[in-house]
Enzyme design. Sequence first.
Site, short mmCIF file in Angstrom:
data_model
loop_
_atom_site.label_atom_id
_atom_site.label_comp_id
_atom_site.label_asym_id
_atom_site.label_seq_id
_atom_site.Cartn_x
_atom_site.Cartn_y
_atom_site.Cartn_z
N CYS A 1 -2.97 -2.66 2.20
CA CYS A 1 -2.45 -2.14 3.36
C CYS A 1 -3.75 -1.60 4.21
O CYS A 1 -4.77 -1.16 3.85
CB CYS A 1 -1.78 -0.66 3.07
SG CYS A 1 -1.06 -0.09 4.39
N CYS B 1 7.75 -2.49 2.03
CA CYS B 1 6.70 -1.21 1.92
C CYS B 1 6.51 -1.19 3.51
O CYS B 1 6.44 -1.78 4.21
CB CYS B 1 5.53 -2.07 1.15
SG CYS B 1 4.22 -0.89 1.41
N CYS C 1 -9.81 2.38 0.06
CA CYS C 1 -8.53 2.16 0.96
C CYS C 1 -8.62 1.51 2.20
O CYS C 1 -9.64 2.21 3.02
CB CYS C 1 -7.42 3.07 0.93
SG CYS C 1 -5.97 2.99 1.91
N CYS D 1 -4.70 6.63 8.40
CA CYS D 1 -4.60 7.44 7.23
C CYS D 1 -5.64 8.41 7.43
O CYS D 1 -6.71 8.10 7.47
CB CYS D 1 -4.45 6.79 6.02
SG CYS D 1 -4.15 8.25 4.73
N CYS E 1 -9.59 8.03 1.30
CA CYS E 1 -9.92 7.44 0.04
C CYS E 1 -10.97 6.23 0.30
O CYS E 1 -10.51 5.26 1.09
CB CYS E 1 -8.66 7.07 -0.67
SG CYS E 1 -7.58 8.52 -0.98
N GLU F 1 1.48 -1.49 9.92
CA GLU F 1 2.00 -2.73 9.11
C GLU F 1 3.21 -2.26 8.21
O GLU F 1 3.47 -1.32 7.78
CB GLU F 1 0.83 -3.23 8.17
CG GLU F 1 -0.45 -3.59 8.78
CD GLU F 1 -1.61 -3.70 7.75
OE1 GLU F 1 -1.37 -3.91 6.55
OE2 GLU F 1 -2.78 -3.86 8.46
#
Length: 374
Positions: free
Chosen positions: A366, A122, A136, A129, A133, A109
């Site tokens: 995100c 952004c 997220c 990822c 975390c 994205e």
Amino acid sequence: MPKPGELTFVAPRGAKKPPRHLADLSPAERKEAVAAIGEKPFRAKQLSQHYFARYAHDPAQWTDIPAAAREKLAGELLPELMSVVRHISCDDDTTRKTLWRLHDGKLVESVLMRYPDRVTMCISSQAGCGMNCPFCATGQAGLDRNLSTAEIVHQIVDGMRALRDGEVPGGTPSGGGPARLSNIVFMGMGEPLANYKRVVGAIRRLTDPEPDGLGLSQRGITVSTVGLVPAMHRFADEGFKCRLAVSLHAPDDELRDTLVPVNTRWKVREVLDAAWEYAEKSGRRISIEYALIRDINDQAWRGDLLGRLLKGKRVHVNLIPLNPTPGSKWTASRPEDERAFVAAIAAHGVPVTVRDTRGQEIDGACGQLAATER
């Protein structure tokens, strides 16, 4: 070879590499690549002009290149890297989120945000990822792979083309019209410093003068990290004038070990010391990113502790009201707790602001849009 202590990502066996692209190569490497397919080296400069300065991806537009050479050059150096799955807009169309499908089907994205005085984009540096975390959306999905330098750069090239063509309105009292991209933040999907080589390559492509690159200012680029300390030290030695943003999210190791699991490897003070080194070498103020999460990290005493850690440093705290993901227990702080947290930091003379929250109605956090497509 990775530097000692750095995190590395190994692609799954059989994974297909992104095709080689002009934006992956330095100007000298472009000349070599053009010569290797039997074309005159000066064609590399022509291709760079079309891609980085004119945003002209269609070989039919390359009228200064013989027709017989266009398809060969396009196939070798400007292959299709990614395609738009869909655009979603909000804020009177001044915020546009794009979901991309990469050559291997992976999803990433980017978000283009047009304000009256600036335009910010952004961008993603990884598909997924690996930092894990828990609050997220991207971290919940895990890491698929690193993006290539060209896949990172192409997000910006397409954004600049969209601005030039007036696809994103707003920005002035009279409404739409062309605009120039002013700020780029590596705060999309992925941990940028875990894809170190390609992110650094992308910064060089973005800031090399036209037509070798996009001719953007390093000072308009922000690179975020959760705190990969060896990579932060390495980044400080690159000589960049980019801003470094540290996603801290907790001032104490006990909580940060849970919210940002890489903290079990590099503690808060180690992360901040590496940030101060970058500030000293770059001359740039550090941005501390802190997602305020209700009843988790938004207590006033944590704001006080954060202020004590940052007092007297070249720093700015950017508080982020959490954009909750569907079905998540994590949510934004109460207004009164947010105000008390801000006051506790400011009491130490540390500059602090609360980020303008855009894009909530378009799965703005995100990873949310990609998750709905899986």
